[in-house]
Scaffold this motif. Sequence first.
Motif, PDB file in Angstrom:
ATOM      1  N   TYR A 105     -12.593   2.180  -5.492  1.00 28.73           N
ATOM      2  CA  TYR A 105     -13.586   1.581  -4.601  1.00 28.73           C
ATOM      3  C   TYR A 105     -13.458   2.242  -3.237  1.00 28.73           C
ATOM      4  N   GLY A 106     -14.580   2.694  -2.681  1.00 26.27           N
ATOM      5  CA  GLY A 106     -14.555   3.393  -1.402  1.00 26.27           C
ATOM      6  C   GLY A 106     -15.103   2.606  -0.244  1.00 26.27           C
ATOM      7  N   GLY A 107     -15.435   1.351  -0.481  1.00 25.22           N
ATOM      8  CA  GLY A 107     -16.023   0.539   0.583  1.00 25.22           C
ATOM      9  C   GLY A 107     -15.029   0.201   1.679  1.00 25.22           C
ATOM     10  N   GLU A 108     -15.569  -0.047   2.862  1.00 24.60           N
ATOM     11  CA  GLU A 108     -14.735  -0.384   4.008  1.00 24.60           C
ATOM     12  C   GLU A 108     -15.280  -1.634   4.687  1.00 24.60           C
ATOM     13  N   GLY A 109     -14.561  -2.084   5.694  1.00 22.48           N
ATOM     14  CA  GLY A 109     -15.019  -3.214   6.483  1.00 22.48           C
ATOM     15  C   GLY A 109     -14.906  -4.528   5.739  1.00 22.48           C
ATOM     16  N   TYR A 110     -15.805  -5.444   6.061  1.00 21.97           N
ATOM     17  CA  TYR A 110     -15.737  -6.806   5.515  1.00 21.97           C
ATOM     18  C   TYR A 110     -16.000  -6.864   4.012  1.00 21.97           C
ATOM     19  N   LEU A 111     -16.695  -5.848   3.450  1.00 18.42           N
ATOM     20  CA  LEU A 111     -16.963  -5.849   2.009  1.00 18.42           C
ATOM     21  C   LEU A 111     -15.703  -5.595   1.177  1.00 18.42           C
ATOM     22  N   ARG A 112     -14.759  -4.853   1.742  1.00 18.82           N
ATOM     23  CA  ARG A 112     -13.558  -4.480   0.995  1.00 18.82           C
ATOM     24  C   ARG A 112     -12.770  -5.713   0.504  1.00 18.82           C
TER      25      ARG A 112
END
Length: 177
Positions: A105-112
């Motif tokens: 998973y490469g998402g960052e910020g509040y979604l992580r």
Amino acid sequence: MAEIKKDKVAIPVIIILSVLVPLIVLVLMNLPERYNFLGVQVGAFPLFHAVLNGLTAVLLLMGFFCIRSGNRIMHRNMMISAFGLSAVFLISYVISKISNEPVPYGGEGYLRPIYFFILISHIVLSAIIVPLVLFTMYRGLTNEYKKHRKIARWTFPIWLYVAVTGVLVYLFMIPYY
């Protein structure tokens, strides 16, 4: 007496499957080398799995509403269909783990943290749901409705959660496939 005799075979089989299935998936996820014997690209499996999970969720809800309206035959058919789709999912998932490297998973910020909460709860409950579904199906198919209802109260919401979160994990991961 026949019920006890059936249970002496069915219960150990359910327990063995409930232990083996998560262990096999865990081993396959950690293979040192992949074998893409079907030649399927990495993105095809997750979409297929999301569709299977989404359809399973729909069938579970339909089965729930069928039993609430007193239609046992349609309830049984919806639940057997949901079980069938889940079995196809499991086989496909195992093949995908043999065939392709895991995609991070490469998402960052509040979604992580949201993603990882959904993923971890999905994984934990997907291991727990195996024996619940098998016992629930067994009790329903052997007409042990009192026992079936008792376990189905737990099985239904967990199975539905696993199906829905399976779709959510896919939606989070779309940009990385």
